[in-house]
Design a protein around this motif. Structure first.
Motif, PDB file in Angstrom:
ATOM      1  N   ALA A  17      -8.429 -10.144   8.281  1.00 51.89           N
ATOM      2  CA  ALA A  17      -7.289  -7.985   8.084  1.00 51.89           C
ATOM      3  C   ALA A  17      -5.952  -9.108   8.491  1.00 51.89           C
ATOM      4  O   ALA A  17      -5.474  -8.933   8.077  1.00 51.89           O
ATOM      5  CB  ALA A  17      -8.356  -7.979   9.489  1.00 51.89           C
ATOM      6  N   ASP A  18      -6.038  -9.524  10.428  1.00 47.86           N
ATOM      7  CA  ASP A  18      -4.895  -9.263  10.507  1.00 47.86           C
ATOM      8  C   ASP A  18      -3.791 -10.126  10.251  1.00 47.86           C
ATOM      9  O   ASP A  18      -2.517 -10.138  10.207  1.00 47.86           O
ATOM     10  CB  ASP A  18      -4.562  -9.203  12.289  1.00 47.86           C
ATOM     11  N   ASN A  20      -3.989 -11.824   6.507  1.00 49.18           N
ATOM     12  CA  ASN A  20      -5.171 -12.081   4.912  1.00 49.18           C
ATOM     13  C   ASN A  20      -3.414 -12.700   4.948  1.00 49.18           C
ATOM     14  O   ASN A  20      -2.874 -11.920   4.392  1.00 49.18           O
ATOM     15  CB  ASN A  20      -5.016 -10.682   4.248  1.00 49.18           C
ATOM     16  N   THR A  23      -2.266  -9.433   1.312  1.00 45.67           N
ATOM     17  CA  THR A  23      -1.369  -8.661   2.536  1.00 45.67           C
ATOM     18  C   THR A  23      -0.532  -8.418   3.211  1.00 45.67           C
ATOM     19  O   THR A  23       0.331  -7.833   3.473  1.00 45.67           O
ATOM     20  CB  THR A  23      -2.503  -7.126   3.215  1.00 45.67           C
ATOM     21  N   ILE A 145      -9.394  -9.426  -1.537  1.00 38.19           N
ATOM     22  CA  ILE A 145      -7.843  -8.322  -1.820  1.00 38.19           C
ATOM     23  C   ILE A 145      -8.573  -8.414  -3.469  1.00 38.19           C
ATOM     24  O   ILE A 145      -8.842  -7.620  -4.311  1.00 38.19           O
ATOM     25  CB  ILE A 145      -7.252  -8.951  -1.415  1.00 38.19           C
ATOM     26  N   ILE A 200      -3.419  -0.644  -0.234  1.00 37.25           N
ATOM     27  CA  ILE A 200      -4.259  -1.842   0.695  1.00 37.25           C
ATOM     28  C   ILE A 200      -3.419  -2.357   1.734  1.00 37.25           C
ATOM     29  O   ILE A 200      -3.392  -2.182   2.748  1.00 37.25           O
ATOM     30  CB  ILE A 200      -5.364  -2.901  -0.002  1.00 37.25           C
ATOM     31  N   ILE A 201      -1.742  -3.042   1.573  1.00 43.43           N
ATOM     32  CA  ILE A 201      -1.462  -3.262   2.519  1.00 43.43           C
ATOM     33  C   ILE A 201      -1.004  -2.033   3.904  1.00 43.43           C
ATOM     34  O   ILE A 201      -1.150  -1.697   4.493  1.00 43.43           O
ATOM     35  CB  ILE A 201      -0.005  -3.364   1.894  1.00 43.43           C
ATOM     36  N   GLN A 204      -3.600  -0.685   5.230  1.00 36.78           N
ATOM     37  CA  GLN A 204      -4.311  -2.072   6.435  1.00 36.78           C
ATOM     38  C   GLN A 204      -3.431  -2.207   7.499  1.00 36.78           C
ATOM     39  O   GLN A 204      -3.434  -1.818   9.374  1.00 36.78           O
ATOM     40  CB  GLN A 204      -4.135  -2.859   6.359  1.00 36.78           C
ATOM     41  N   ARG A 205      -1.732  -1.645   7.290  1.00 33.13           N
ATOM     42  CA  ARG A 205      -0.715  -1.114   8.139  1.00 33.13           C
ATOM     43  C   ARG A 205      -0.988   0.320   9.048  1.00 33.13           C
ATOM     44  O   ARG A 205      -0.522   0.465   9.936  1.00 33.13           O
ATOM     45  CB  ARG A 205       1.097  -1.657   8.025  1.00 33.13           C
ATOM     46  N   ARG A 207      -3.388   1.229  10.229  1.00 38.79           N
ATOM     47  CA  ARG A 207      -4.648   1.256  11.096  1.00 38.79           C
ATOM     48  C   ARG A 207      -4.408  -0.169  12.131  1.00 38.79           C
ATOM     49  O   ARG A 207      -4.474  -0.061  13.024  1.00 38.79           O
ATOM     50  CB  ARG A 207      -5.775   0.949  10.099  1.00 38.79           C
ATOM     51  N   ASN A 208      -3.337  -0.785  11.819  1.00 42.56           N
ATOM     52  CA  ASN A 208      -3.043  -1.745  12.823  1.00 42.56           C
ATOM     53  C   ASN A 208      -1.259  -1.217  13.226  1.00 42.56           C
ATOM     54  O   ASN A 208      -0.254  -2.203  12.561  1.00 42.56           O
ATOM     55  CB  ASN A 208      -3.730  -3.157  12.510  1.00 42.56           C
TER      56      ASN A 208
END
Length: 214
Positions: A17-18, A20, A23, A145, A200-201, A204-205, A207-208
């Motif tokens: 995740a953080d 990867n 990504t 991924i 996806i990036i 992901q960003r 969400r975080n």
């Protein structure tokens, strides 16, 4: 005490995740472009990289105290090339048609910057167990991924998964095709891999928030 300490667990979970490799570190993009038009090659490539990185990190860790610094890159290339040859021969023996489909892309694992990066940054300075976990963790992050991208590209681009029709028959107009659905031919073209990775990036960003600040 369990088999994995908290630090050991992070070696596997962080790359998923953080941290990867695709990504976040933006490494290994070439294979994401090349072999993700279908799900099966994506999975095979992911498994191949897990084997090469897991075993490769073990070998480099075992040899780290005897490798002369001036030739360490050459030694690393020899190790990864040997493992890739093993993967290639296994595919030719048990999945010949798939090995022909992947062909040169299996060989390009040798130059995958994720693998060489983990050899250099981690396996050369850590013990065997932690190096193995680091290799498997980063390979899993890479593979996840590839599989996600391959899933959506094959499903939306061809209406199939593993070559099996899951959305219906586009010729006989059954399933979703009976309601006017058409395959998106753009999904099977290489640029779409970058777009899917970009989505996806973005997810992901979003969400975080810490990733945005970085």
């Amino acid at each position: 005490m369990g088999l994995l300490s908290k630090k050991d667990t992070k070696l596997i979970t962080d790359p998923l995740a953080d941290n990867n490799p695709i990504t976040i570190q933006v490494l290994g993009i070439c294979s994401a472009l090349a072999i993700t038009a279908q799900l099966k090659p994506s999975i095979v490539m992911a498994i191949s990289v897990i084997f090469v990185m897991g075993v490769g990190n073990i070998v480099i860790s075992l040899m780290r105290n005897i490798i002369p610094s001036k030739i360490r890159i050459i030694v690393q290339l020899i190790v990864v090339a040997t493992l890739v040859i093993i993967v290639d021969q296994v595919l030719k023996a048990f999945a010949y048609s798939l090995s022909k489909e992947l062909s040169v892309f299996i060989g390009l694992i040798i130059t995958n910057c994720i693998i060489m990066g983990r050899f250099e940054a981690f396996a050369l300075g850590n013990g065997v167990w932690r190096s193995f976990l680091d290799g498997v963790g980063n390979a899993l992050g890479y593979g996840v991924i590839l599989i996600i991208v391959g899933f959506f590209r094959e499903l939306l681009g061809s209406g199939t998964l593993f070559g099996l029709k899951v959305l219906g028959d586009s010729v006989e107009k059954t399933g979703l095709y009976a309601y006017g659905y058409e395959n998106n031919g753009f999904m099977v073209l290489p640029p779409m891999a970058l777009i899917v990775v970009g989505i996806i990036i973005w997810i992901q960003r979003s969400r975080n928030k810490a990733l945005i600040e970085d």
